[in-house]
Design a protein around this motif. Sequence first.
Motif, PDB file in Angstrom:
ATOM      1  N   SER A 121      -6.695 -11.603   3.265  1.00 37.27           N
ATOM      2  CA  SER A 121      -5.322 -10.872   4.397  1.00 37.27           C
ATOM      3  C   SER A 121      -4.086 -11.185   2.932  1.00 37.27           C
ATOM      4  CB  SER A 121      -5.521 -11.833   5.450  1.00 37.27           C
ATOM      5  OG  SER A 121      -4.189 -12.736   5.595  1.00 37.27           O
ATOM      6  N   VAL A 122      -3.930 -12.332   2.026  1.00 37.67           N
ATOM      7  CA  VAL A 122      -2.452 -12.893   2.071  1.00 37.67           C
ATOM      8  C   VAL A 122      -2.631 -12.331   0.406  1.00 37.67           C
ATOM      9  CG1 VAL A 122      -1.808 -14.895   3.677  1.00 37.67           C
ATOM     10  CG2 VAL A 122      -2.903 -15.337   1.394  1.00 37.67           C
ATOM     11  N   PHE A 124      -1.141 -10.556  -2.690  1.00 40.64           N
ATOM     12  CA  PHE A 124      -0.890  -9.344  -3.038  1.00 40.64           C
ATOM     13  C   PHE A 124      -2.269  -7.968  -3.916  1.00 40.64           C
ATOM     14  CE2 PHE A 124       2.898 -10.380  -5.533  1.00 40.64           C
ATOM     15  CZ  PHE A 124       1.921 -11.157  -6.677  1.00 40.64           C
TER      16      PHE A 124
ATOM     17  N   SER B 127      -0.798  -7.790   2.916  1.00 42.53           N
ATOM     18  CA  SER B 127      -0.221  -9.491   2.351  1.00 42.53           C
ATOM     19  C   SER B 127       1.616  -9.228   2.647  1.00 42.53           C
ATOM     20  CB  SER B 127      -0.515  -9.058   1.249  1.00 42.53           C
ATOM     21  OG  SER B 127       0.506 -10.652   0.505  1.00 42.53           O
ATOM     22  N   LEU B 128       1.254 -10.262   3.560  1.00 38.10           N
ATOM     23  CA  LEU B 128       3.600  -9.660   3.801  1.00 38.10           C
ATOM     24  C   LEU B 128       3.747 -10.122   2.450  1.00 38.10           C
ATOM     25  CD1 LEU B 128       3.537 -12.174   6.704  1.00 38.10           C
ATOM     26  CD2 LEU B 128       4.587  -9.311   6.317  1.00 38.10           C
ATOM     27  N   LEU B 129       3.174 -10.909   1.184  1.00 39.19           N
ATOM     28  CA  LEU B 129       4.158 -10.950  -0.359  1.00 39.19           C
ATOM     29  C   LEU B 129       4.018  -9.974  -0.939  1.00 39.19           C
ATOM     30  CD1 LEU B 129       5.099 -13.291  -1.430  1.00 39.19           C
ATOM     31  CD2 LEU B 129       2.838 -13.634  -2.263  1.00 39.19           C
ATOM     32  N   TYR B 130       3.033  -8.760  -0.263  1.00 40.07           N
ATOM     33  CA  TYR B 130       2.952  -7.656  -0.937  1.00 40.07           C
ATOM     34  C   TYR B 130       4.033  -7.027  -1.016  1.00 40.07           C
ATOM     35  CZ  TYR B 130       2.136  -3.017  -1.494  1.00 40.07           C
ATOM     36  OH  TYR B 130       2.364  -0.811  -1.941  1.00 40.07           O
ATOM     37  N   GLU B 131       4.471  -7.190   0.906  1.00 37.12           N
ATOM     38  CA  GLU B 131       5.814  -6.537   1.446  1.00 37.12           C
ATOM     39  C   GLU B 131       6.928  -6.506   0.606  1.00 37.12           C
ATOM     40  OE1 GLU B 131       6.505  -6.355   5.341  1.00 37.12           O
ATOM     41  OE2 GLU B 131       8.433  -5.540   4.199  1.00 37.12           O
TER      42      GLU B 131
END
Lengths: 361, 389
Positions: A121-122, A124, B127-131
């Motif tokens: 989920s994390v 990227f 992913s928040l890292l993608y954001e």
Amino acid sequence: MGVTRRKFLGWVGAAAGTIVMKGKNASAATNKHFEGYPGSFGVLHDTTRCIGCRKCEQACNVVNELPAPDKAFDDLAVLEEKRRTSGDTYTVVNRFEQDQGRLPTFVKTQCNHCLEPACASVCFVKAFSKDKTGAVTYDASLCVGCRYCMVACPFNIPAYEYDEAFTPRVMKCTLCKPRIEKGQLPGCVESCPKEALTFGPRTQLIKEARRRIDRFPDRYVDHVYGETEMGGTSWLYLSGQPFGEIGMREDLGITPAPSLTAGPLAAVPIVVGLWPVLLTGIWAISRRKDQLADQERIAAVAATTADANEEMQVKLAELKDKMSKEKEAAINLEVKKALEEAAKQAEAENEDAVDTPKEEK
Amino acid sequence: MSHDTTRDNKLFTPFNVITGIIILVGLVLTVLRFTKGLGAVTNLDDNNPWGLWIGFDLLCGVALAAGGYVTSAACYIFGLKRYHSAVRPAILTAFLGYALVVFALNYDVGRPLRLPYPIFLSPGTTSLLYEVGLCVFLYLMVLFIEYSPAALEWLGLSKIRNIIVRLTLVLTIFGVVLSTLHQSSLGALFMIAPSKLHPLWYSGYLPVYFFISSIFAGMSMVIFEGSLAHRYLHHKMDETHLKESEGVALGFAKAAAFVMMGYVGIKVIGLAIDNNWHYLATGWGAWFLVELIGFVALPALAYALAARERNLRLARWAAAWSVLGLVLNRLNISLVAFNWHLPSAQRYFPSWMEIAISVFIVTVGIVVYRFIATHMPILYEHPDYRTDH
């Protein structure tokens, strides 16, 4: 009109509420619970059967073509220290002592292959995915090496090749997916001499685990670790002593990792949608205020100018009036003077004329 | 030092010697990092995959570069035109800040050449890292465009410059949207790990905390930098800048005092919602209070006092204090309170080489800022474009 203003405002409020709502609850909107791909595999690790021989570690090393360890796999002295998975070790066995002279417990650690993995989920670049076999796979050809998967993993499993300068990879157990697809058992399961590891469909393994607990309630803690932890894992564990005592966290909860960040992710499109409207609104209001202030200022200046003009006109008229009056007065005075003069003269002449006839008498 | 930078072109000024040594060391370590790998220069390990380069270079770098969107929003969106002379230096700092964040990321990730992958090859949208990556990438471009009029005026390219100036409002709004998203997402990165981050720092409100703290961090940086610029680049400032700068500092001081008090309020609400009061009695609680009271509430009071008494000196001290507070908060979340349950032998402390690389990157930023501010119309208005706004 189907939508009233009140209703619409209610929706906006609800949307705003969702943004600030805590991440934990953000997936409450869905009533679905993912229980793994149907028929997907897992492994049941019965720690009460494990004797700490490290045969599984050896098999894992061979099957995955990992570098040879510093100390041989039959050297059980390594069990003196607690170890974790690393860049060249996908699985480790640790020993945990028990009280009152009971035999120590051995626990094998490796990727638990979560049903809804935090690492996937994390990631990227989508380097991780949950496969239908049950394996959580890693694609090194996509990996940028941000190591967020390692931060996210609640079991501290993924490791990194820190000493690899050019092509470092995240390293973790593959559940021997290539072997499963060929119809073979994972290396560790195949090598276990005590059947402490059982491979099979996860749903079957849960039943088997329950059966063992029911049959030998004195031997086991009444919990199948991995059945619900972090939403469930493909690896399942049985233990004779509390899991907290054998290095396994009991405070992870049953929330699958992805729903921990679902709230903030859900807020993204709302911010993208609403912020420009809000900001443009603020800009428009402040500009309008500036414009109005400008207009008012201009009007005020104009009004003041007009007032001043009028006053001036009045004064001017007064002045003119006064001046013409003064002039008139002056003329009158002059006329009067002249008349008086003339009158005096006439009088004087008259007197002379009067005198003369007197003399004639 | 200020006179070295202006009149004489001597090569061996104290400034040049010190920055020269730092940059030399940085270059040697850079070679080491990219030929021997992360293991050779960092203390990172499998339990501590993120160290100083994420905690300081990324988290603090991005938060402290928030002055760009805060100042441009104040001036162009909220219509506070008296902050106009502060916009350019703030945008320049933000642009350099973000550029350096991306530069620093090249050191931290294992395969830096693949940094475009998440955006162009295989976007991991869960992913928040993608954001964060996408927003930082876009915002860096926005900042570059926002900054470019200064360079174009310097180069004498007035046509392009005039087109870009007309885009100011759109760029500003875009910048605020992107900043809201990635500032908050940096906090949300840690929401995936409730089992690793100490409960006093872990919260469902982490993204809100990061966003709000970036606002006052940005304001504080504008004040702090302003005081440095006054000291060393005073001769580059025009009358408008000098006349407005006190108002900018005191205005931001007042605003920051309010925002910081609001921040303290929502932090307390977070404590209450998760019912974490009992942790306050522990050592971690004491440390948490040092951060929240010692480095947010107290500088906020100092700001308030400075604004009321119109005390510029105090405002500048409060700004430096608040910047430290922001750094403390980000390091607490990423390093100190992260992995708090691990035995101390397994905890992370940066190697001297990691610290040296971070110092090197900050130094590069200062050198580039100084070059641009001494050559381009940043602290003064270009005489040809004075009547424009």
